[in-house]
Design an enzyme around this catalytic site. Structure first.
Site, PDB file in Angstrom:
ATOM      1  N   HIS A  68       6.384  14.894  28.775  1.00 38.47           N
ATOM      2  CA  HIS A  68       5.196  14.537  29.573  1.00 38.47           C
ATOM      3  C   HIS A  68       5.534  13.537  30.679  1.00 38.47           C
ATOM      4  O   HIS A  68       4.644  12.902  31.223  1.00 38.47           O
ATOM      5  CB  HIS A  68       4.102  13.979  28.661  1.00 38.47           C
ATOM      6  CG  HIS A  68       3.643  14.962  27.629  1.00 38.47           C
ATOM      7  ND1 HIS A  68       2.894  16.077  27.938  1.00 38.47           N
ATOM      8  CD2 HIS A  68       3.872  15.021  26.302  1.00 38.47           C
ATOM      9  CE1 HIS A  68       2.664  16.771  26.835  1.00 38.47           C
ATOM     10  NE2 HIS A  68       3.250  16.150  25.833  1.00 38.47           N
TER      11      HIS A  68
ATOM     12  N   ASN B  86       7.974 -31.306  25.654  1.00 38.08           N
ATOM     13  CA  ASN B  86       7.914 -29.847  25.570  1.00 38.08           C
ATOM     14  C   ASN B  86       6.430 -29.477  25.604  1.00 38.08           C
ATOM     15  O   ASN B  86       5.677 -29.873  24.718  1.00 38.08           O
ATOM     16  CB  ASN B  86       8.567 -29.405  24.246  1.00 38.08           C
ATOM     17  CG  ASN B  86       8.361 -27.939  23.934  1.00 38.08           C
ATOM     18  OD1 ASN B  86       8.077 -27.147  24.829  1.00 38.08           O
ATOM     19  ND2 ASN B  86       8.509 -27.576  22.677  1.00 38.08           N
ATOM     20  N   GLY B  87       5.997 -28.777  26.649  1.00 37.11           N
ATOM     21  CA  GLY B  87       4.585 -28.419  26.760  1.00 37.11           C
ATOM     22  C   GLY B  87       4.134 -28.489  28.202  1.00 37.11           C
ATOM     23  O   GLY B  87       4.956 -28.537  29.117  1.00 37.11           O
TER      24      GLY B  87
ATOM     25  N   TRP C   9      13.796 -25.143  29.420  1.00 36.63           N
ATOM     26  CA  TRP C   9      13.578 -23.777  29.926  1.00 36.63           C
ATOM     27  C   TRP C   9      12.398 -23.885  30.891  1.00 36.63           C
ATOM     28  O   TRP C   9      11.273 -24.168  30.479  1.00 36.63           O
ATOM     29  CB  TRP C   9      13.227 -22.863  28.760  1.00 36.63           C
ATOM     30  CG  TRP C   9      13.177 -21.388  29.076  1.00 36.63           C
ATOM     31  CD1 TRP C   9      14.172 -20.488  28.889  1.00 36.63           C
ATOM     32  CD2 TRP C   9      12.055 -20.658  29.579  1.00 36.63           C
ATOM     33  NE1 TRP C   9      13.746 -19.236  29.255  1.00 36.63           N
ATOM     34  CE2 TRP C   9      12.452 -19.315  29.687  1.00 36.63           C
ATOM     35  CE3 TRP C   9      10.758 -21.000  29.974  1.00 36.63           C
ATOM     36  CZ2 TRP C   9      11.610 -18.313  30.154  1.00 36.63           C
ATOM     37  CZ3 TRP C   9       9.914 -19.996  30.434  1.00 36.63           C
ATOM     38  CH2 TRP C   9      10.350 -18.667  30.525  1.00 36.63           C
TER      39      TRP C   9
ATOM     40  N   LYS D 191      16.267  -4.400  22.494  1.00 35.61           N
ATOM     41  CA  LYS D 191      17.534  -5.103  22.249  1.00 35.61           C
ATOM     42  C   LYS D 191      18.478  -4.914  23.431  1.00 35.61           C
ATOM     43  O   LYS D 191      19.104  -5.859  23.904  1.00 35.61           O
ATOM     44  CB  LYS D 191      18.230  -4.600  20.974  1.00 35.61           C
ATOM     45  CG  LYS D 191      17.621  -4.991  19.674  1.00 35.61           C
ATOM     46  CD  LYS D 191      17.717  -6.454  19.307  1.00 35.61           C
ATOM     47  CE  LYS D 191      16.573  -7.255  19.840  1.00 35.61           C
ATOM     48  NZ  LYS D 191      15.443  -7.487  19.018  1.00 35.61           N
TER      49      LYS D 191
ATOM     50  N   LYS E  37      14.189 -18.335  22.753  1.00 33.59           N
ATOM     51  CA  LYS E  37      13.917 -17.763  21.431  1.00 33.59           C
ATOM     52  C   LYS E  37      12.444 -17.885  21.045  1.00 33.59           C
ATOM     53  O   LYS E  37      11.858 -16.964  20.505  1.00 33.59           O
ATOM     54  CB  LYS E  37      14.789 -18.491  20.403  1.00 33.59           C
ATOM     55  CG  LYS E  37      14.615 -18.025  18.980  1.00 33.59           C
ATOM     56  CD  LYS E  37      15.525 -16.872  18.702  1.00 33.59           C
ATOM     57  CE  LYS E  37      15.363 -16.330  17.294  1.00 33.59           C
ATOM     58  NZ  LYS E  37      15.628 -14.886  17.278  1.00 33.59           N
TER      59      LYS E  37
ATOM     60  N   CYS F 276      11.094 -25.865  25.421  1.00 28.36           N
ATOM     61  CA  CYS F 276      12.278 -26.705  25.442  1.00 28.36           C
ATOM     62  C   CYS F 276      12.612 -27.184  24.042  1.00 28.36           C
ATOM     63  O   CYS F 276      11.856 -26.996  23.107  1.00 28.36           O
ATOM     64  CB  CYS F 276      12.014 -27.891  26.336  1.00 28.36           C
ATOM     65  SG  CYS F 276      11.192 -27.410  27.851  1.00 28.36           S
TER      66      CYS F 276
ATOM     67  N   ARG G 272      16.380 -22.622  22.600  1.00 30.17           N
ATOM     68  CA  ARG G 272      15.004 -22.834  23.066  1.00 30.17           C
ATOM     69  C   ARG G 272      14.910 -22.955  24.585  1.00 30.17           C
ATOM     70  O   ARG G 272      13.815 -22.998  25.145  1.00 30.17           O
ATOM     71  CB  ARG G 272      14.433 -24.110  22.436  1.00 30.17           C
ATOM     72  CG  ARG G 272      14.360 -24.073  20.931  1.00 30.17           C
ATOM     73  CD  ARG G 272      13.808 -25.364  20.394  1.00 30.17           C
ATOM     74  NE  ARG G 272      12.428 -25.547  20.760  1.00 30.17           N
ATOM     75  CZ  ARG G 272      11.392 -25.075  20.081  1.00 30.17           C
ATOM     76  NH1 ARG G 272      11.601 -24.405  18.974  1.00 30.17           N
ATOM     77  NH2 ARG G 272      10.157 -25.283  20.485  1.00 30.17           N
TER      78      ARG G 272
ATOM     79  N   GLU H 198      12.337  -0.833  19.593  1.00 25.55           N
ATOM     80  CA  GLU H 198      13.164  -2.007  19.271  1.00 25.55           C
ATOM     81  C   GLU H 198      14.586  -1.836  19.834  1.00 25.55           C
ATOM     82  O   GLU H 198      15.166  -2.783  20.370  1.00 25.55           O
ATOM     83  CB  GLU H 198      13.181  -2.207  17.748  1.00 25.55           C
ATOM     84  CG  GLU H 198      14.059  -3.326  17.230  1.00 25.55           C
ATOM     85  CD  GLU H 198      13.690  -4.721  17.742  1.00 25.55           C
ATOM     86  OE1 GLU H 198      12.646  -4.889  18.398  1.00 25.55           O
ATOM     87  OE2 GLU H 198      14.479  -5.651  17.507  1.00 25.55           O
TER      88      GLU H 198
ATOM     89  N   GLU I 208      17.215  -6.858  26.546  1.00 25.85           N
ATOM     90  CA  GLU I 208      17.305  -8.314  26.412  1.00 25.85           C
ATOM     91  C   GLU I 208      18.703  -8.848  26.648  1.00 25.85           C
ATOM     92  O   GLU I 208      18.867  -9.852  27.321  1.00 25.85           O
ATOM     93  CB  GLU I 208      16.920  -8.725  24.976  1.00 25.85           C
ATOM     94  CG  GLU I 208      15.466  -8.827  24.699  1.00 25.85           C
ATOM     95  CD  GLU I 208      15.229  -9.422  23.318  1.00 25.85           C
ATOM     96  OE1 GLU I 208      15.648  -8.800  22.321  1.00 25.85           O
ATOM     97  OE2 GLU I 208      14.630 -10.506  23.237  1.00 25.85           O
TER      98      GLU I 208
END
Ligand code: AGP
Length: 625
Positions: free
Chosen positions: A521, A106-107, A80, A502, A620, A8, A33, A498, A505
């Site tokens: 394969h 936050n935690g 979050w 992207k 993030k 958060c 966040r 990557e 996400e």
């Protein structure tokens, strides 16, 4: 059920201006966040006023606007959540049962159940499912006892109550608290979750990230674990949880408010993609030797002779940062012939990996706060290994705790999908490989060639960015597809990973990155007209092999978007779409080939109407495991 707020954003303000506006502004800057719900608590002569709502910060901003208030202090939070519902009741701030203490957190309070049972036995009733409400009530209980024994010294009793409560807590926290009896004062504390003091002129702030202070102050103090700050409008003091006094060290943030604003861009992600030439310039500034044959780094804190003895390097990171570690592996092994291993930080911390005595450990992290990377670093340090870091966020926990390292200087990265931080990490990895290579077998002349290639990178990226419109056009053609493959070999394999990440996400499209030769394969079974493949085809040893892979896909009617720096050598009509990049030496290619896939993902996500900067379910900075 426990409703854990984990990644958060916290903002607290005490000063002479209208607190609600400043808190909302700070929350908007921390919204990356977490964005499930938001809230604020203000304190003035009328007592504590609470506003909290599910949804984005804008929702609670409207509530604040509808209730004009002149309060000049308050605390706020953007959340979050993992477990439990995203409800107004679970949103922060939380009030203690007696209405005295307001708290944002936050935690995770791990022993919340035990503490809650104790408080319930004393008659406390709970309104939410959160562990934070347990802590608010615990502080209130301690405050009651302290204010009686202090004979009414409310201010000292409040700070002492926070300390007393925190001594009983197991778990992690970054908190901001205020007490109805103590107007004009805030208390903050941290253990495991970041908390920073913004030192202003006649005002002070606390926040989970320096971005919360943008436009108000550039002077900051980074709190350490186990520290408690007591803020007034005009000053602040820091102690440990067990009351030892700490001298603050004030640092200056090296970026301005404009860096953290959108400017004329519709999204931070696009802004940050276009900032890459500058981010790479910043990563290189002052970091090449005078004779132009090698790189140099100021903050490694390791004697070059000692560095020469290193015979193994372990790189640790998560997500995109892990991809940049893979590029580092390839380049360091090539230039310096030092064996490199890349591990997910989350795996490394639990698997008790054997580390040889001449092993050097590197962590890579944009935020410097990713808990898996931080804990992996601590584990390696506990075992006595030297740990260096490549980090973007100055003053972050990883940057402060490691033995030394390299700052990226990419500026604030606000879009949840990492872009400029990744290419800067990749570029720094190339510089590091050069530095280590020159300490071993790489010749002066080869070193100069590499330096000259690296210095050309910003200009080459700008040339790729000039093709954004063309890439947007290609993106529209494929925006309705729900599966993508990204194929690359050697240095292009991490870039394939990557590119797929992207796209996943920000557009929620299923995408997989594979080494091109591995396709036959298994993944070849996915090839069909509805599954486009992005194929990386740089000129060099494997160019022809990749062309063969593309043929195999075309033979199965799979659409292909090829990205290549080849000219006429790339057969006309082989791929459905070709993104042509400028000629470039191999060392620059990972950076250069990343840019088109960032743009492709961005434009596809926009075409699908996705919230590019705040993709669903993500945050993030991942500050719990
Ligand atoms: C990148 O686009 C992601 N959002 C994510 O994978 C990120 O790279 C990862 O969480 C690591 O973050 P860090 O670099 O801040 O440690």
């Amino acid at each position: 059920m426990l409703c854990k707020p984990i990644m958060c954003g916290i903002v607290g303000y005490v000063g002479k201006h209208k607190a609600a506006d400043i808190l909302i502004e700070g929350l908007k800057r921390l919204e990356y966040r977490g964005y499930d719900s938001a809230g604020l608590a203000l304190l003035d002569e009328g007592g504590i006023e609470l506003m909290k709502k599910t949804g984005r910060v804008d929702v609670v901003a409207k509530v604040a606007q509808s209730r004009p208030t002149t309060a000049t202090m308050g605390i706020s939070h953007t959340r979050w959540a993992t477990h439990g519902g995203v409800t107004d009741g679970n949103a922060h701030p939380h009030l203690s049962w007696d209405g005295k203490i307001a708290l944002v957190h936050n935690g995770v309070i791990e022993n919340y159940a035990f503490l809650k049972a104790e408080l319930e036995a004393k008659g406390v009733t709970f309104r939410s499912e959160t562990d934070t409400e347990v802590l608010a009530n615990l502080i209130a209980f301690c405050y009651d006892a302290e204010s009686v024994s202090n004979g009414g010294g409310y201010s000292a009793a409040f700070v002492q109550a926070v300390r007393q409560a925190l001594l009983q807590v197991e778990g992690t926290y970054g908190i901001a608290a205020m007490c109805a009896d103590v107007p004009g004062e805030l208390v903050g504390a941290r253990k495991g979750s970041p908390l920073i003091i913004g030192v202003g002129n006649g005002e002070n702030m606390i926040g989970s990230d320096v971005a919360a202070f943008a436009g108000r102050t550039q002077n900051v103090v980074y709190l350490n674990d186990g520290q408690v700050v007591h803020l007034h409008r005009g000053d602040f003091s820091i102690t440990t949880v067990d009351s030892l006094s700490i001298d603050p060290v004030i640092s200056k943030i090296d970026w301005s408010v404009e860096d953290a604003d959108l400017g004329h861009y519709p999204h931070f992600m696009l802004k940050e993609i276009f900032e890459q030439p500058m981010a790479i310039e910043n990563a290189m500034r002052g970091r090449f030797s005078q004779d132009g044959s090698t790189a140099q780094f100021g903050g490694l804190n390791i004697d070059p002779r000692e560095l020469r003895q290193i015979d193994r390097i372990v790189f640790l990171g998560c997500g995109t940062a892990w991809h940049s570690c893979l590029v580092a592996e390839y380049l360091i092994e090539k230039f310096a012939r030092i064996p490199v291993e890349v591990e997910y930080a989350s795996e490394f911390r639990y698997r008790n990996a054997p580390l040889d005595k001449n092993t050097l450990v590197f962590t890579v992290s944009q935020s410097g706060e990713t808990i898996d990377t931080l804990e992996a670093m601590r584990e390696a340090m506990r075992k006595g290994y030297r740990v260096l870091g490549i980090t973007n966020a100055v003053g972050s926990t990883i940057a402060r705790e490691n033995d030394g390292g390299i700052y990226q200087h990419s500026g604030p990265e606000i879009g949840v999908a990492s872009t400029k931080a990744f290419t800067a990490q990749v570029h720094i990895a190339a510089m590091l490989a050069l530095y280590l290579g020159r300490m071993r077998d790489m010749s002066f002349t080869d070193g100069r060639h590499v330096v000259s290639a690296l210095q050309k990178t910003p200009g080459l990226i700008s040339q790729v960015l000039d093709r954004a419109e063309e890439i947007e056009h290609i993106a529209h053609k494929y925006a309705d597809k729900n599966d993508f493959l990204f194929l690359g070999r050697q240095l292009m394999f991490p870039i394939a990973l990557e590119g797929a990440l992207k796209l996943k996400e920000i557009s929620y499209i299923h995408a997989e990155g594979y080494p091109a030769a591995e396709m036959k394969h298994g993944p070849i079974a996915l090839i069909c007209p509805d599954c486009p493949t992005v194929a990386f085809a740089p000129k060099g040893e494997i160019f022809k092999k990749v062309l063969s892979n593309i043929q195999e896909i075309k033979a199965r009617e799979g659409p292909v978007i090829a990205i290549t720096n080849a000219g006429k050598e790339f057969p006309e009509g082989l791929a459905d779409d070709v993104i042509k990049l400028p000629e470039s030496p191999e060392v620059v290619q990972p950076t250069l080939f990343t840019v088109p896939v960032q743009l492709l993902a961005y434009y596809i996500a926009v075409a699908r109407g996705c919230d590019v900067d705040k993709p669903r379910n993500l945050a993030k900075s991942v500050t719990v495991e």
